[in-house]
Design a protein around this motif. Structure first.
Motif, PDB file in Angstrom:
ATOM      1  N   UNK A 115       0.909  -1.245  -0.110  1.00  0.00           N
ATOM      2  CA  UNK A 115       0.001  -0.125   0.096  1.00  0.00           C
ATOM      3  C   UNK A 115       0.999   1.328   0.077  1.00  0.00           C
ATOM      4  N   UNK A 116       2.117   1.184  -0.129  1.00  0.00           N
ATOM      5  CA  UNK A 116       3.168   2.122  -0.048  1.00  0.00           C
ATOM      6  C   UNK A 116       3.230   2.874   1.265  1.00  0.00           C
ATOM      7  N   UNK A 117       2.929   2.300   2.371  1.00  0.00           N
ATOM      8  CA  UNK A 117       3.042   2.607   4.017  1.00  0.00           C
ATOM      9  C   UNK A 117       4.405   2.430   4.131  1.00  0.00           C
ATOM     10  N   UNK A 118       5.489   2.734   3.638  1.00  0.00           N
ATOM     11  CA  UNK A 118       6.806   2.093   3.997  1.00  0.00           C
ATOM     12  C   UNK A 118       7.356   2.367   5.422  1.00  0.00           C
ATOM     13  N   UNK A 119       7.197   3.922   5.714  1.00  0.00           N
ATOM     14  CA  UNK A 119       7.399   4.122   7.108  1.00  0.00           C
ATOM     15  C   UNK A 119       6.826   3.195   8.145  1.00  0.00           C
ATOM     16  N   UNK A 120       5.566   3.064   8.053  1.00  0.00           N
ATOM     17  CA  UNK A 120       4.709   2.173   8.956  1.00  0.00           C
ATOM     18  C   UNK A 120       5.326   0.784   8.834  1.00  0.00           C
ATOM     19  N   UNK A 121       5.688   0.242   7.884  1.00  0.00           N
ATOM     20  CA  UNK A 121       6.382  -0.907   7.818  1.00  0.00           C
ATOM     21  C   UNK A 121       7.568  -1.067   8.550  1.00  0.00           C
ATOM     22  N   UNK A 122       8.408  -0.149   8.211  1.00  0.00           N
ATOM     23  CA  UNK A 122       9.719  -0.158   8.870  1.00  0.00           C
ATOM     24  C   UNK A 122       9.779  -0.102  10.352  1.00  0.00           C
ATOM     25  N   UNK A 123       8.796   0.886  10.989  1.00  0.00           N
ATOM     26  CA  UNK A 123       8.169   1.015  12.264  1.00  0.00           C
ATOM     27  C   UNK A 123       8.083  -0.330  12.876  1.00  0.00           C
ATOM     28  N   UNK A 124       7.193  -0.898  12.494  1.00  0.00           N
ATOM     29  CA  UNK A 124       6.678  -2.186  13.028  1.00  0.00           C
ATOM     30  C   UNK A 124       7.628  -3.275  12.724  1.00  0.00           C
ATOM     31  N   UNK A 125       8.354  -3.317  11.936  1.00  0.00           N
ATOM     32  CA  UNK A 125       9.550  -4.339  11.987  1.00  0.00           C
ATOM     33  C   UNK A 125      10.614  -4.265  13.156  1.00  0.00           C
ATOM     34  N   UNK A 126      11.008  -2.966  13.144  1.00  0.00           N
ATOM     35  CA  UNK A 126      11.895  -2.463  14.414  1.00  0.00           C
ATOM     36  C   UNK A 126      11.335  -2.882  15.697  1.00  0.00           C
ATOM     37  N   UNK A 127       9.975  -2.609  15.892  1.00  0.00           N
ATOM     38  CA  UNK A 127       9.380  -2.617  17.140  1.00  0.00           C
ATOM     39  C   UNK A 127       9.236  -4.177  17.428  1.00  0.00           C
ATOM     40  N   UNK A 128       8.839  -5.142  16.496  1.00  0.00           N
ATOM     41  CA  UNK A 128       8.676  -6.513  16.550  1.00  0.00           C
ATOM     42  C   UNK A 128       9.740  -7.446  16.721  1.00  0.00           C
ATOM     43  N   UNK A 129      10.909  -6.867  15.962  1.00  0.00           N
ATOM     44  CA  UNK A 129      12.203  -7.728  15.757  1.00  0.00           C
ATOM     45  C   UNK A 129      12.768  -8.273  16.961  1.00  0.00           C
ATOM     46  N   UNK A 130      12.841  -7.480  18.420  1.00  0.00           N
ATOM     47  CA  UNK A 130      13.485  -8.269  19.449  1.00  0.00           C
ATOM     48  C   UNK A 130      12.570  -9.419  19.952  1.00  0.00           C
ATOM     49  N   UNK A 131      11.285  -9.145  19.745  1.00  0.00           N
ATOM     50  CA  UNK A 131      10.513 -10.266  20.257  1.00  0.00           C
ATOM     51  C   UNK A 131      10.407 -11.508  19.230  1.00  0.00           C
ATOM     52  N   UNK A 132      10.548 -11.261  17.698  1.00  0.00           N
ATOM     53  CA  UNK A 132      10.490 -12.284  17.034  1.00  0.00           C
ATOM     54  C   UNK A 132      12.022 -13.156  16.945  1.00  0.00           C
ATOM     55  N   UNK A 133      12.789 -12.270  17.297  1.00  0.00           N
ATOM     56  CA  UNK A 133      14.325 -12.995  17.170  1.00  0.00           C
ATOM     57  C   UNK A 133      14.397 -14.055  18.238  1.00  0.00           C
ATOM     58  N   UNK A 134      13.413 -13.969  19.543  1.00  0.00           N
ATOM     59  CA  UNK A 134      13.735 -15.123  20.418  1.00  0.00           C
ATOM     60  C   UNK A 134      12.818 -16.130  19.928  1.00  0.00           C
ATOM     61  N   UNK A 135      11.772 -16.060  19.227  1.00  0.00           N
ATOM     62  CA  UNK A 135      10.831 -17.092  19.011  1.00  0.00           C
ATOM     63  C   UNK A 135      11.474 -18.282  18.002  1.00  0.00           C
ATOM     64  N   UNK A 136      10.682 -19.710  18.371  1.00  0.00           N
ATOM     65  CA  UNK A 136      11.307 -20.742  17.526  1.00  0.00           C
ATOM     66  C   UNK A 136      10.766 -20.567  16.053  1.00  0.00           C
ATOM     67  N   UNK A 137      11.940 -20.863  15.302  1.00  0.00           N
ATOM     68  CA  UNK A 137      11.481 -20.576  13.752  1.00  0.00           C
ATOM     69  C   UNK A 137      11.768 -19.320  13.391  1.00  0.00           C
ATOM     70  N   UNK A 138      12.578 -19.000  12.549  1.00  0.00           N
ATOM     71  CA  UNK A 138      12.740 -17.778  11.848  1.00  0.00           C
ATOM     72  C   UNK A 138      12.118 -17.180  10.609  1.00  0.00           C
ATOM     73  N   UNK A 139      11.284 -18.182  10.044  1.00  0.00           N
ATOM     74  CA  UNK A 139      10.630 -17.964   8.674  1.00  0.00           C
ATOM     75  C   UNK A 139       9.822 -16.732   8.650  1.00  0.00           C
ATOM     76  N   UNK A 140       9.066 -16.440   9.593  1.00  0.00           N
ATOM     77  CA  UNK A 140       8.246 -15.048   9.702  1.00  0.00           C
ATOM     78  C   UNK A 140       9.126 -14.058   9.770  1.00  0.00           C
ATOM     79  N   UNK A 141      10.247 -14.155  10.490  1.00  0.00           N
ATOM     80  CA  UNK A 141      11.161 -12.969  10.680  1.00  0.00           C
ATOM     81  C   UNK A 141      11.861 -12.410   9.236  1.00  0.00           C
ATOM     82  N   UNK A 142      12.245 -13.763   8.537  1.00  0.00           N
ATOM     83  CA  UNK A 142      12.755 -13.630   7.236  1.00  0.00           C
ATOM     84  C   UNK A 142      11.990 -12.957   6.326  1.00  0.00           C
ATOM     85  N   UNK A 143      10.665 -13.144   6.282  1.00  0.00           N
ATOM     86  CA  UNK A 143       9.592 -12.707   5.532  1.00  0.00           C
ATOM     87  C   UNK A 143       9.363 -11.151   5.833  1.00  0.00           C
ATOM     88  N   UNK A 144       9.340 -10.731   7.329  1.00  0.00           N
ATOM     89  CA  UNK A 144       9.246  -9.596   7.619  1.00  0.00           C
ATOM     90  C   UNK A 144      10.160  -8.699   6.874  1.00  0.00           C
TER      91      UNK A 144
END
Length: 794
Positions: A486-515
């Motif tokens: 949708x062209x909401x690049x800033x929102x995408x970047x901010x959500x990825x930065x906020x969620x990454x520390x939590x996703x890093x500790x989860x089993x399986x990294x496929x969702x994180x790679x996709x993000x």
């Protein structure tokens, strides 16, 4: 026979009974007349002979000349004649039933019984699965339930199951089977009065009893069904009130009801809910309709096709019919068409039957607020939806949103999937997205997605995902990709930065790679070099957690190059430290040492004591790999106090926002314990390893738990306790399996094999070595796999 109200019944049941009674009366009269005639004829025959002889003897004084020689036998002749005459009369009487229709020849073989006419629809062909639900309905019938409701989402096959069960249960209800289509799913439910009029007509009620108020008709219907064994199938009920008005009164009657509504307000009916088919049953249905050869030729594509259908019987039948109707209708072609979500509902329709139609009718039956809520959920491109995300999508408060989600669940368009989490069927979600596109202005659609993205980012920043679960793990990457589209690049970047520390500790990294792949796409479109570096670093970290070290090195190297001239010095040092760790894991020690020393200098220049401690921890791990335990202990002892102060030590549960910092502390303690093992200090080694294990387990860091258990296993082996060591290695293997960490599985399996080999179990050791080699091959480490295979048979 089905009448104008959609009601069916057995044809001519009353007339058949009347006809049989009339025939019985006529046959009885015929038998009586024939028997009377036979008696009279026989009596005449018996009396005529002695009368004639008596007259002749009276006139002549002797027997007739022809009977003269028989005079001595006279006492025996008359009884013989009488017996013959009586036998003839008995034979005549016995043959009376066969002489009713002398023109009809006897059949050569018994004729088959004529089919039993019924008002039930014919069962569907290729009915598949539903063993559990069928058993549940039959069990309820056996224990005496008079009403059973089969409920489920559109397309789950409720009517097909109910009709099939009605046919199976026919012998138990010999006095009639009634059927009525109530029209609830079409959005045009039939009035109870109209349905009752049709049911009364089917039961033979005169015309004057087929009109009146609904209450009067219901009373007449109950009166005509009382004391009779009748099965009633009410198909597609709109709600509980419509179904309740049509229930019969007979204690021996059974009512089967199908409905898309949950019918919670109909306690009279025992509920049997239908979910989508299981994968094996869906594949069996696809094979039955499309042909088993096509499915067996492309099993992978067949699985993709049935999952694209959401495992709904209606959708699977449509796809299978499309394949069968085309000589070259390969399953792979159909699966390819269904892969694109934007066109999937379009392809799930044929011959006037469409999945979209079924769901649109359910959507139209909702209230205005609930339709708006469902449309808002179309902006959430993942199936699990939390109440928080739904509230943001609809711009409602939590309480109002929760009530709306409960109503969607009652309408079978959503179902609870955990605390404050609901699950939308994939095809329902696609319909919601279509409705959002067609009924909402572009600016409003964009606003809905912005609210959802902002809510997720704020939640991640405030809570660090502590209250999150599997739903968010899959939702966040989907949302980031939707934001990029949708062209909401800033929102995408901010959500990825906020969620990454939590996703890093989860089993399986496929969702994180996709993000992070989506963020990299956004960075390239917008030209933001800083976002590109973040995406490269995130991808490198995710690949490292997956054990794909070569990919990790490539992405982290690019991130470090992009950050070389960046103003944010802490980001540079963090990337270089991570790159040094990955190079160490890949066995490239000199390159790792160079990167870590560069990072250490950067931290000291910036007076970043915490960053310096983290780099010292990485240097300690590198010295461990180089078999220099004294240098490792020196680095780790200097790092440990700083890390402990930064994370608050081990007292109390760690704040979720500092899970990464806690992992650093736990890693430092584990490495320090390993260094003492190498140096021969078993007592401090065990103390540090046990402390690290407690930290990992407290915060659910399963991978770290596995590595620590492996080190404790080695410590016990050095002490000579191979049994205890083997148990610890197996516990490590189990932890790595839970974490889905291939590198850990390979290491732990090899450690178990080494332990078994020392204990003399060659066969068990070889089994573990093969498993370790296979895990190394999956990671692309053929050299390590070859080293492990060399241990086989030693």
């Amino acid at each position: 026979m089905t009448n104008a109200h959609g009601v069916g019944t057995d044809q001519g049941a009353g007339q058949a009974r009347t006809g049989r009674d009339g025939n019985r009366d006529r046959d009885g009269g015929t038998v009586l007349r024939t028997q009377t005639t036979a008696v009279l004829v026989t009596g005449s025959a018996l009396l005529a002979v002695p009368l004639a002889l008596a007259l002749h003897t009276a006139a002549c004084g002797t027997l007739p000349p022809a009977l003269g020689p028989l005079a001595p036998l006279a006492p025996f002749v008359w009884p013989l004649v009488a017996a013959v005459a009586a036998g003839a009369a008995y034979t005549a009487v016995r043959r009376v039933p066969t002489r009713r229709r002398p023109t009809a020849p006897p059949p050569a073989a018994p004729a088959p019984a004529p089919p039993d006419p019924t008002g039930l629809p014919a069962p569907v062909d290729h009915f598949t699965g539903r063993v559990i639900e069928t058993d549940a309905v039959l069990r309820l019938v056996r224990i005496g339930h008079r009403a059973i409701a089969v409920t489920g989402a559109p397309g789950t096959g409720k009517s097909a199951l109910a009709v099939r069960l009605a046919h199976e249960l026919r012998p138990l209800f010999p006095e009639g089977r009634l059927y009525a289509d109530l029209g609830g799913g079409r959005g045009e439910p039939s009035s109870p009065a109209a349905v009752l009029a049709g049911l009364l007509a089917a039961l033979g009620a005169p015309a004057e009893e087929q009109s009146g108020t609904a209450a009067a008709l219901a009373a007449r219907f109950r009166g005509r069904t009382a004391g009779r064994r009748i099965l009633l199938l009410l198909d597609d009920a709109a709600d509980a009130d419509q179904a309740r008005a049509l229930l019969p009164a007979g204690e021996h009657c059974l009512t089967l009801i199908t409905s898309r509504a949950a019918l919670r307000d109909l306690p009279e009916a025992a509920a049997v809910p239908l979910a989508p088919l299981t994968e094996p049953d869906a594949l069996a249905l696809l094979a039955a309709v499309a042909g088993p050869d096509r499915v067996s030729a492309e099993p992978g594509q067949a699985r993709a096709a049935v999952h694209a259908c959401g495992l709904l019987p209606l959708a699977v039948r449509i796809v299978a019919g499309a394949s069968r109707s085309r000589p070259t209708g390969q399953i792979s072609v159909l699966a390819g068409r269904l892969a694109a979500e934007c066109d999937r509902l379009h392809h799930l329709g044929a011959d006037g039957v469409a999945v979209r139609t079924a769901f649109e009718a359910a959507y139209a039956a909702l209230g205005a607020d609930d339709r708006a809520l469902l449309r808002g959920l179309g902006a959430c491109p993942a199936a699990p939806v939390t109440v928080r995300i739904a509230a943001a999508a609809a711009a409602h408060d939590m309480a109002r949103t929760r009530s709306g989600l409960d109503r969607l669940a009652d309408a079978q368009l959503a179902r609870p999937a955990g605390p404050d989490t609901y699950l939308l069927h994939d095809l329902v979600r696609l319909l919601a997205a279509e409705r959002l596109d067609h009924e909402t202005a572009p600016a409003d659609r964009r606003a809905v997605l912005e609210r959802v993205l902002a809510a997720c980012a704020a939640d991640a920043s405030a809570h660090g995902g502590r209250d999150w679960g599997v739903a968010e793990q899959h939702t966040v990457p989907h949302l980031v990709r939707a934001a990029v589209r949708e062209g909401l690049h800033r929102h995408a970047h901010e959500l990825a930065l906020a969620a990454d520390p939590w996703l890093e500790g989860r089993p399986g990294q496929s969702p994180r790679i996709a993000m992070w792949a989506a963020v990299l796409d956004a960075a390239r479109r917008s030209g933001e070099q800083g976002w590109t570096a973040h995406a490269m670093r995130g991808l490198g970290s995710a690949y490292a957690h997956e054990g794909l070290l070569d990919r990790a090195v490539d992405h982290l190297g690019m991130a470090a190059a992009l950050q070389r001239h960046a103003a944010a010095r802490p980001e540079q040092t963090a990337t270089r430290r991570l790159l040094g760790d990955v190079l160490r894991g890949a066995g490239r020690y000199e390159e790792a040492l160079r990167e870590l020393r560069t990072a250490l200098e950067g931290c000291r220049e910036a007076d970043d004591t915490v960053g310096e401690a983290e780099v010292l921890r990485s240097l300690g791990a590198l010295h461990l790999d180089r078999r220099r335990p004294d240098e490792a202990i020196d680095c780790l002892e200097r790092a440990l106090p700083v890390l402990a102060r930064h994370t608050g030590g081990t007292a109390g549960p760690a704040d979720a926002r500092h899970t990464g910092d806690t992992a650093q502390l736990a890693d430092a303690r584990r490495d320090l314990g390993t260094a003492y093992v190498q140096a021969g200090g078993f007592v401090p080694a065990e103390r540090h390893l046990r402390s690290a294990l407690a930290l990992y387990r407290r915060d659910g860091l399963t991978a770290g738990e596995g590595w620590t258990l492996r080190e404790l296993g080695r410590l016990e082996e050095l002490r000579g306790a191979y049994g205890t060591g083997g148990e610890l290695h197996r516990a490590a293997l189990a932890a790595f399996e839970r974490a889905g960490l291939g590198a850990g599985i390979a290491a732990a399996a090899e450690a178990v094999g080494d332990n078994l080999l020392v204990q003399g179990d060659q066969w068990g050791a070889d089994e573990q070595y093969r498993r370790a080699a296979a895990a190394h091959r999956l990671l692309g480490d053929d050299a390590r796999a070859a080293e492990v295979r060399r241990k086989l048979g030693t």
